[in-house]
Design a protein around this motif. Structure first.
Motif, PDB file in Angstrom:
ATOM      1  N   MET A 148       0.837  -1.199   0.000  1.00 20.39           N
ATOM      2  CA  MET A 148       0.000   0.000   0.000  1.00 20.39           C
ATOM      3  C   MET A 148       0.876   1.255   0.000  1.00 20.39           C
ATOM      4  SD  MET A 148      -2.812   1.255   2.862  1.00 20.39           S
ATOM      5  CE  MET A 148      -1.540   1.449   4.123  1.00 20.39           C
ATOM      6  N   ASN A 149       1.885   1.277   0.841  1.00 25.51           N
ATOM      7  CA  ASN A 149       2.752   2.455   0.924  1.00 25.51           C
ATOM      8  C   ASN A 149       3.524   2.708  -0.370  1.00 25.51           C
ATOM      9  OD1 ASN A 149       1.937   2.844   3.564  1.00 25.51           O
ATOM     10  ND2 ASN A 149       3.680   1.737   4.438  1.00 25.51           N
ATOM     11  N   LEU A 150       3.783   1.650  -1.103  1.00 19.58           N
ATOM     12  CA  LEU A 150       4.509   1.773  -2.361  1.00 19.58           C
ATOM     13  C   LEU A 150       3.578   1.952  -3.562  1.00 19.58           C
ATOM     14  CD1 LEU A 150       7.241  -0.977  -1.810  1.00 19.58           C
ATOM     15  CD2 LEU A 150       7.530   1.502  -1.635  1.00 19.58           C
ATOM     16  N   GLY A 151       2.269   1.955  -3.300  1.00 13.61           N
ATOM     17  CA  GLY A 151       1.309   2.187  -4.369  1.00 13.61           C
ATOM     18  C   GLY A 151       0.924   0.971  -5.176  1.00 13.61           C
ATOM     19  N   HIS A 152       1.246  -0.219  -4.685  1.00 14.25           N
ATOM     20  CA  HIS A 152       0.911  -1.447  -5.421  1.00 14.25           C
ATOM     21  C   HIS A 152      -0.474  -1.977  -5.046  1.00 14.25           C
ATOM     22  CE1 HIS A 152       4.952  -1.486  -6.962  1.00 14.25           C
ATOM     23  NE2 HIS A 152       5.461  -1.509  -5.731  1.00 14.25           N
ATOM     24  N   LEU A 153      -1.017  -1.526  -3.940  1.00 16.15           N
ATOM     25  CA  LEU A 153      -2.377  -1.866  -3.516  1.00 16.15           C
ATOM     26  C   LEU A 153      -3.119  -0.576  -3.213  1.00 16.15           C
ATOM     27  CD1 LEU A 153      -2.120  -4.889  -0.987  1.00 16.15           C
ATOM     28  CD2 LEU A 153      -3.128  -4.927  -3.276  1.00 16.15           C
ATOM     29  N   SER A 154      -4.387  -0.548  -3.594  1.00 15.92           N
ATOM     30  CA  SER A 154      -5.194   0.618  -3.228  1.00 15.92           C
ATOM     31  C   SER A 154      -5.381   0.638  -1.721  1.00 15.92           C
ATOM     32  CB  SER A 154      -6.553   0.559  -3.921  1.00 15.92           C
ATOM     33  OG  SER A 154      -7.350  -0.472  -3.358  1.00 15.92           O
ATOM     34  N   ARG A 155      -5.558   1.838  -1.166  1.00 16.91           N
ATOM     35  CA  ARG A 155      -5.731   1.952   0.280  1.00 16.91           C
ATOM     36  C   ARG A 155      -6.952   1.168   0.748  1.00 16.91           C
ATOM     37  NH1 ARG A 155      -3.696   4.656   4.320  1.00 16.91           N
ATOM     38  NH2 ARG A 155      -2.251   5.694   2.888  1.00 16.91           N
ATOM     39  N   GLU A 156      -8.029   1.217  -0.044  1.00 18.30           N
ATOM     40  CA  GLU A 156      -9.264   0.535   0.353  1.00 18.30           C
ATOM     41  C   GLU A 156      -9.044  -0.975   0.477  1.00 18.30           C
ATOM     42  OE1 GLU A 156     -13.939   0.533  -0.998  1.00 18.30           O
ATOM     43  OE2 GLU A 156     -12.408   0.434  -2.571  1.00 18.30           O
ATOM     44  N   VAL A 157      -8.433  -1.578  -0.528  1.00 14.48           N
ATOM     45  CA  VAL A 157      -8.194  -3.017  -0.501  1.00 14.48           C
ATOM     46  C   VAL A 157      -7.172  -3.365   0.587  1.00 14.48           C
ATOM     47  CG1 VAL A 157      -7.199  -4.954  -1.781  1.00 14.48           C
ATOM     48  CG2 VAL A 157      -8.825  -3.408  -2.902  1.00 14.48           C
ATOM     49  N   ALA A 158      -6.097  -2.597   0.661  1.00 10.15           N
ATOM     50  CA  ALA A 158      -5.052  -2.879   1.640  1.00 10.15           C
ATOM     51  C   ALA A 158      -5.573  -2.801   3.069  1.00 10.15           C
ATOM     52  CB  ALA A 158      -3.884  -1.912   1.459  1.00 10.15           C
ATOM     53  N   GLU A 159      -6.380  -1.798   3.361  1.00  9.01           N
ATOM     54  CA  GLU A 159      -6.888  -1.650   4.730  1.00  9.01           C
ATOM     55  C   GLU A 159      -7.840  -2.774   5.095  1.00  9.01           C
ATOM     56  OE1 GLU A 159      -8.434   2.309   4.986  1.00  9.01           O
ATOM     57  OE2 GLU A 159      -6.452   3.179   5.419  1.00  9.01           O
ATOM     58  N   ALA A 160      -8.600  -3.259   4.114  1.00  6.64           N
ATOM     59  CA  ALA A 160      -9.476  -4.404   4.385  1.00  6.64           C
ATOM     60  C   ALA A 160      -8.632  -5.644   4.678  1.00  6.64           C
ATOM     61  CB  ALA A 160     -10.401  -4.654   3.201  1.00  6.64           C
ATOM     62  N   ILE A 161      -7.574  -5.855   3.888  1.00  4.53           N
ATOM     63  CA  ILE A 161      -6.677  -6.993   4.141  1.00  4.53           C
ATOM     64  C   ILE A 161      -6.008  -6.854   5.502  1.00  4.53           C
ATOM     65  CG2 ILE A 161      -4.563  -8.140   3.374  1.00  4.53           C
ATOM     66  CD1 ILE A 161      -5.337  -7.385   0.510  1.00  4.53           C
ATOM     67  N   ILE A 162      -5.578  -5.659   5.836  1.00  2.80           N
ATOM     68  CA  ILE A 162      -4.910  -5.421   7.118  1.00  2.80           C
ATOM     69  C   ILE A 162      -5.845  -5.727   8.284  1.00  2.80           C
ATOM     70  CG2 ILE A 162      -3.981  -3.600   8.607  1.00  2.80           C
ATOM     71  CD1 ILE A 162      -2.818  -2.351   5.979  1.00  2.80           C
ATOM     72  N   MET A 163      -7.098  -5.321   8.177  1.00  6.44           N
ATOM     73  CA  MET A 163      -8.056  -5.620   9.248  1.00  6.44           C
ATOM     74  C   MET A 163      -8.285  -7.123   9.365  1.00  6.44           C
ATOM     75  SD  MET A 163     -10.932  -2.592   9.246  1.00  6.44           S
ATOM     76  CE  MET A 163     -11.317  -2.670   7.496  1.00  6.44           C
ATOM     77  N   ALA A 164      -8.326  -7.813   8.235  1.00  5.26           N
ATOM     78  CA  ALA A 164      -8.467  -9.269   8.278  1.00  5.26           C
ATOM     79  C   ALA A 164      -7.229  -9.912   8.911  1.00  5.26           C
ATOM     80  CB  ALA A 164      -8.688  -9.806   6.873  1.00  5.26           C
ATOM     81  N   CYS A 165      -6.063  -9.376   8.596  1.00  3.96           N
ATOM     82  CA  CYS A 165      -4.821  -9.876   9.196  1.00  3.96           C
ATOM     83  C   CYS A 165      -4.811  -9.665  10.705  1.00  3.96           C
ATOM     84  CB  CYS A 165      -3.617  -9.173   8.572  1.00  3.96           C
ATOM     85  SG  CYS A 165      -3.265  -9.642   6.870  1.00  3.96           S
ATOM     86  N   ASP A 166      -5.329  -8.524  11.149  1.00  2.72           N
ATOM     87  CA  ASP A 166      -5.420  -8.277  12.593  1.00  2.72           C
ATOM     88  C   ASP A 166      -6.274  -9.343  13.265  1.00  2.72           C
ATOM     89  OD1 ASP A 166      -3.860  -6.013  12.366  1.00  2.72           O
ATOM     90  OD2 ASP A 166      -5.560  -4.619  12.283  1.00  2.72           O
TER      91      ASP A 166
END
Length: 470
Positions: free
Chosen positions: A65-83
């Motif tokens: 996400m920080n490097l622009g390879h994932l959109s913030r919306e998709v990345a944040e959903a994945i991150i919440m699932a990872c949590d």
């Protein structure tokens, strides 16, 4: 297929074609095939590696996400699932067998599918559709099983070792407490299971504590062997299909997220194909298992009898020992700890064989290494806690039995040799054998040493002193 059967499943597509997956499952086609093909041990992955997968996948998503390879919306959903996965909330959906082929691909894909479906739901999508979040294109972006799985194993092992070290320290402390408490209790030493010179029970506890001190230090140093990870190396350590910026930053992200002292391997190809670090750590665990087995066996032997054995140690009675012999109490805690040590030793062999059978650019047997290592650490941690709380803290010497054994053994006469000589001590030994008397009776009958000198030579302080003076 009936209508009700159709309602219970969904059809997913993968490399091999269509695959029926339970409609409500968070996993997908790859996991479903693994459940059919490699259901071997009947055990899931160790819970700690599942949580570690959450940490690894989160670091990858944040970096992308920080490097622009994932959109913030998709990345944040994945991150919440990872949590959720790291917190244990999705662990029940990681269902592949602990032992699997593919170097852990089934485990990685199970995690990818669960995280993708969970993130898909968070964004308003439907399980199994992968229209918003894809297991490979998004969750597994710039990753391979071959760098993700070993990294997760290392994180899991580091977290478990952080629990083992204080467990060993607490057991060591319990023996050190007894070292001081029983410093004045004299007992007979033994070599080759035969009578040897006297010592103190406190000194015996001190020797046991010293062995655990070494174990504690070795385990503490294990983090140096496991902190180097190959994340970013992708398939074989060349970083193929991943951008350099990602490779150079993803481990930093993982280190910040976990708080562990992780570092990227200087040679990612070496770190991907060679797993000797796990063998080294396993050897350290085996050393601790060897000490646990020896200590538990020592106490079990000293407590033997008590009427017809050595009987110098009284272990806490924790349960009745026989369904037919009234009053029998067995050293079940010592025996339980011994079995844990034996299993940990067997795990070391499994890890060694797995490492030896790696070939070329990858070790295909990482799942067995992970299973044996993580369960071994957990088993030893539990054994230390059990040994301390249910046995060691509550044991005490039988002082009367200890004193009787010291006084009736001719080995005790060794302590008199520097003052009265070997010949005189041998004469006292002959008298003890012929008349069935103890060392004090022999001293009085032969007149070879007076009572005060005998008491001084057999004092606890003299028996454990480093040699004698004068």
């Amino acid at each position: 297929m009936s209508l009700s059967d159709q309602d219970a499943i969904r059809i997913e597509h993968d490399l091999l074609g269509d695959c029926a997956v339970p409609r409500t499952a968070l996993h997908g086609a790859h996991t479903q095939r693994a459940l059919s093909n490699v259901a071997l041990s009947g055990r899931p992955l160790h819970p700690e590696i599942i949580r570690a997968f959450g940490a690894v996948k989160r670091a990858c998503a944040r970096t992308n996400m920080n490097l622009g390879h994932l959109s913030r919306e998709v990345a944040e959903a994945i991150i919440m699932a990872c949590d959720e996965l790291e917190d244990g909330g999705l662990g029940e959906h990681i269902v592949v067998d602990a032992l699997q082929g593919g170097a852990g691909t089934s485990a990685n894909m199970n995690v990818n599918e669960v995280l993708a479906n969970r993130a898909e739901e968070m964004l308003g999508g439907t399980r199994g559709q992968y229209q918003l979040v894809d297991p490979l294109a998004h969750v597994n972006l710039h990753q391979s099983t071959n760098d993700v799985f070993p990294t997760a194993v290392r994180i899991a092992a580091l977290r478990l070792l952080a629990r083992l070290e204080p467990a060993i320290a607490a057991l060591q402390s319990a023996f050190q407490t007894h070292e001081a408490s029983f410093a004045q209790v004299v007992r007979l030493g033994r070599t080759q299971l035969q009578d040897a010179v006297p010592m103190t029970f406190g000194a015996a506890c001190g020797a046991w504590a010293e062995a655990l001190s070494r174990d504690r230090w070795r385990v503490f140093k294990c983090s140096e062997r496991l902190r180097v990870v190959n994340l970013g190396g992708t398939a074989i350590g060349t970083g193929i299909a991943a951008p350099r910026s990602y490779i150079l930053s993803v481990v930093d992200r993982l280190r910040e997220d976990t708080g562990l002292p992780l570092a990227r391997a200087e040679n990612l190809m070496d770190a991907t194909q060679n797993v000797d670090a796990f063998v080294e750590v396993s050897g350290i665990l085996k050393a601790h298992a060897s000490n646990l087995l020896k200590l538990s066996s020592d106490l079990r032997l000293l407590a033997s009898g008590p009427g017809g054995g050595i009987g110098e140690v009284v272990l806490p009675p924790v349960q009745a020992g026989s369904s037919i012999m009234p009053g029998k109490v067995n050293p079940v805690v010592c025996e339980t700890v011994a079995q844990a040590a034996m299993q940990a030793t067997a795990n070391d062999l499994a890890i060694t064989l797995s490492a030896q059978h790696g070939q070329l650019e990858l070790n295909a047997f990482m799942p067995l290494i992970a299973d044996a290592l993580l369960h071994g650490i957990e088993l030893l941690t539990n054994a230390c806690d059990l040994f301390r709380t249910r046995c060691v803290e509550g044991l005490h010497p039988d002082t009367e039995t200890c004193a009787r054994h010291v006084s009736t053994s001719t080995a005790t006469l060794t302590a008199l040799v520097p003052e009265i000589g070997y010949a005189a001590a041998s004469e006292m030994a002959r008298h003890m054998r012929e008349h069935g008397t103890d060392v004090f009776g022999a001293a009085k009958a032969t007149g070879l040493i007076d009572e005060d000198r005998l008491a001084r030579l057999l004092s606890p302080e003299r028996l454990v002193a480093l040699g004698y003076r004068g």
